[in-house]
Every structure is written in C-alpha cells, then in structure tokens.
Write a protein that holds these residues in place. Sequence first.
Motif, mmCIF file in Angstrom:
data_model
loop_
_atom_site.group_PDB
_atom_site.id
_atom_site.type_symbol
_atom_site.label_atom_id
_atom_site.label_comp_id
_atom_site.label_asym_id
_atom_site.label_seq_id
_atom_site.Cartn_x
_atom_site.Cartn_y
_atom_site.Cartn_z
ATOM 1 N N LEU A 56 0.827 -1.194 0.000
ATOM 2 C CA LEU A 56 0.000 0.000 0.000
ATOM 3 C C LEU A 56 0.872 1.258 0.000
ATOM 4 O O LEU A 56 0.588 2.221 -0.728
ATOM 5 C CB LEU A 56 -0.924 -0.017 1.221
ATOM 6 N N ALA A 57 1.939 1.241 0.795
ATOM 7 C CA ALA A 57 2.854 2.384 0.833
ATOM 8 C C ALA A 57 3.477 2.633 -0.531
ATOM 9 O O ALA A 57 3.615 3.785 -0.963
ATOM 10 C CB ALA A 57 3.941 2.142 1.879
ATOM 11 N N LYS A 58 3.835 1.584 -1.223
ATOM 12 C CA LYS A 58 4.422 1.712 -2.565
ATOM 13 C C LYS A 58 3.399 2.281 -3.544
ATOM 14 O O LYS A 58 3.688 3.175 -4.321
ATOM 15 C CB LYS A 58 4.911 0.330 -3.026
ATOM 16 N N GLU A 59 2.176 1.740 -3.502
ATOM 17 C CA GLU A 59 1.121 2.182 -4.422
ATOM 18 C C GLU A 59 0.713 3.639 -4.173
ATOM 19 O O GLU A 59 0.513 4.396 -5.114
ATOM 20 C CB GLU A 59 -0.117 1.293 -4.289
ATOM 21 N N LEU A 60 0.559 4.013 -2.905
ATOM 22 C CA LEU A 60 0.059 5.346 -2.576
ATOM 23 C C LEU A 60 1.152 6.393 -2.451
ATOM 24 O O LEU A 60 0.865 7.592 -2.455
ATOM 25 C CB LEU A 60 -0.755 5.290 -1.284
ATOM 26 N N GLY A 61 2.397 5.953 -2.346
ATOM 27 C CA GLY A 61 3.509 6.887 -2.189
ATOM 28 C C GLY A 61 3.605 7.902 -3.311
ATOM 29 O O GLY A 61 3.947 9.067 -3.082
ATOM 30 N N GLN A 62 3.287 7.492 -4.522
ATOM 31 C CA GLN A 62 3.346 8.405 -5.668
ATOM 32 C C GLN A 62 2.356 9.560 -5.516
ATOM 33 O O GLN A 62 2.526 10.603 -6.143
ATOM 34 C CB GLN A 62 3.057 7.636 -6.953
ATOM 35 N N ARG A 63 1.349 9.365 -4.684
ATOM 36 C CA ARG A 63 0.350 10.414 -4.431
ATOM 37 C C ARG A 63 0.637 11.161 -3.134
ATOM 38 O O ARG A 63 -0.176 11.960 -2.680
ATOM 39 C CB ARG A 63 -1.040 9.794 -4.390
ATOM 40 N N GLY A 64 1.775 10.880 -2.498
ATOM 41 C CA GLY A 64 2.139 11.552 -1.255
ATOM 42 C C GLY A 64 1.411 11.024 -0.033
ATOM 43 O O GLY A 64 1.359 11.681 0.998
ATOM 44 N N ILE A 65 0.863 9.819 -0.139
ATOM 45 C CA ILE A 65 0.127 9.214 0.973
ATOM 46 C C ILE A 65 0.993 8.133 1.606
ATOM 47 O O ILE A 65 1.541 7.283 0.903
ATOM 48 C CB ILE A 65 -1.198 8.601 0.478
ATOM 49 N N TRP A 123 7.628 11.551 6.674
ATOM 50 C CA TRP A 123 8.621 10.707 6.011
ATOM 51 C C TRP A 123 8.602 9.265 6.539
ATOM 52 O O TRP A 123 9.336 8.405 6.050
ATOM 53 C CB TRP A 123 10.012 11.332 6.178
ATOM 54 N N VAL A 124 7.765 8.984 7.507
ATOM 55 C CA VAL A 124 7.615 7.623 8.031
ATOM 56 C C VAL A 124 6.641 6.899 7.103
ATOM 57 O O VAL A 124 5.481 7.295 6.982
ATOM 58 C CB VAL A 124 7.085 7.622 9.488
ATOM 59 N N ASN A 125 7.116 5.850 6.449
ATOM 60 C CA ASN A 125 6.289 5.160 5.470
ATOM 61 C C ASN A 125 6.687 3.688 5.395
ATOM 62 O O ASN A 125 7.860 3.350 5.527
ATOM 63 C CB ASN A 125 6.451 5.815 4.095
#
Length: 137
Positions: A56-65, A123-125
């Motif tokens: 989920l972090a990988k998928e949503l990271g591009q959106r800043g989530i 930055w915690v992801n």
Amino acid sequence: MRFPCPLGGRCPAGQRGAVPPALEYPAPNSPRIQFRPQNLHHAMMKGGIEVFTRYLAKELGQRGITANTVAPGAIATDFNGGHVRDNAEINRMVAGVTALGRAGVADDIGPMIASLLSEDNRWVNAQRIEVSGGMNI
C-alpha cells in the motif's frame, strides 16, 4: 483425545477440549512463548497486514500518501475476552516481560497514532511500528 479448555473453564458449550494445549518453548529474553492452534488465524492476519502495508505504501507513495502499521502489544482492553485487563495473573505476566513494567492501556496507543498522523512524521512510510512498552526485549 480431549484437551482442557484453553480459556480456563470459560469455553462455549461444545468447544471444551476442542484444541490441544499450547506448544511452548523457551525463547531468548523471554520466559516462555506460547503458540495456540486457535490463534493461527490471528497470526496469519497480522502477517498479511504487515505485507499489505508495504504494498500500500508503494502504491500510494506516488500520491504523497503514507501507510504504516501499528503493533500495540498487550493492551488491557476487551480484546481476547479482556484477559489482559481482567485476569490479574496474565496482567502480572505481561508486566513481567515488559520493560516499562506494566501492561499497556488504550491511552498509551492513541497519542502515538495521533503523532504518526501529524505532518512531523510525513517521512515515516511502510513501517511496522511496535508500541508495546518494550515487551519481550
């Protein structure tokens, strides 16, 4: 073969003796770890959530989530029949293997989650964050 009720005589009708006793073995820095067959579904779900969090972090990271998992340890609530909260012996056992010397309470977890959700932790992801008071260290 019939086994004693793992809930100390509080098993629902028809389930008494349905599961074998805990499998126990000594572990580093811990007096004993127990694996009970009836907890298998819980362990599988926890592992699945941790892996799901990374994806989920990988998928949503591009959106800043960001996406993280909080692992609260033994908390004195009604979870698992309230055993940590209501059973003094279990509560003492948890306190004995926790660096801060007590079982957790819900108010120990909420502020940590609020902090994690603040902009200061942007930055915690993709992390599994244990909030257990130092249990089993």
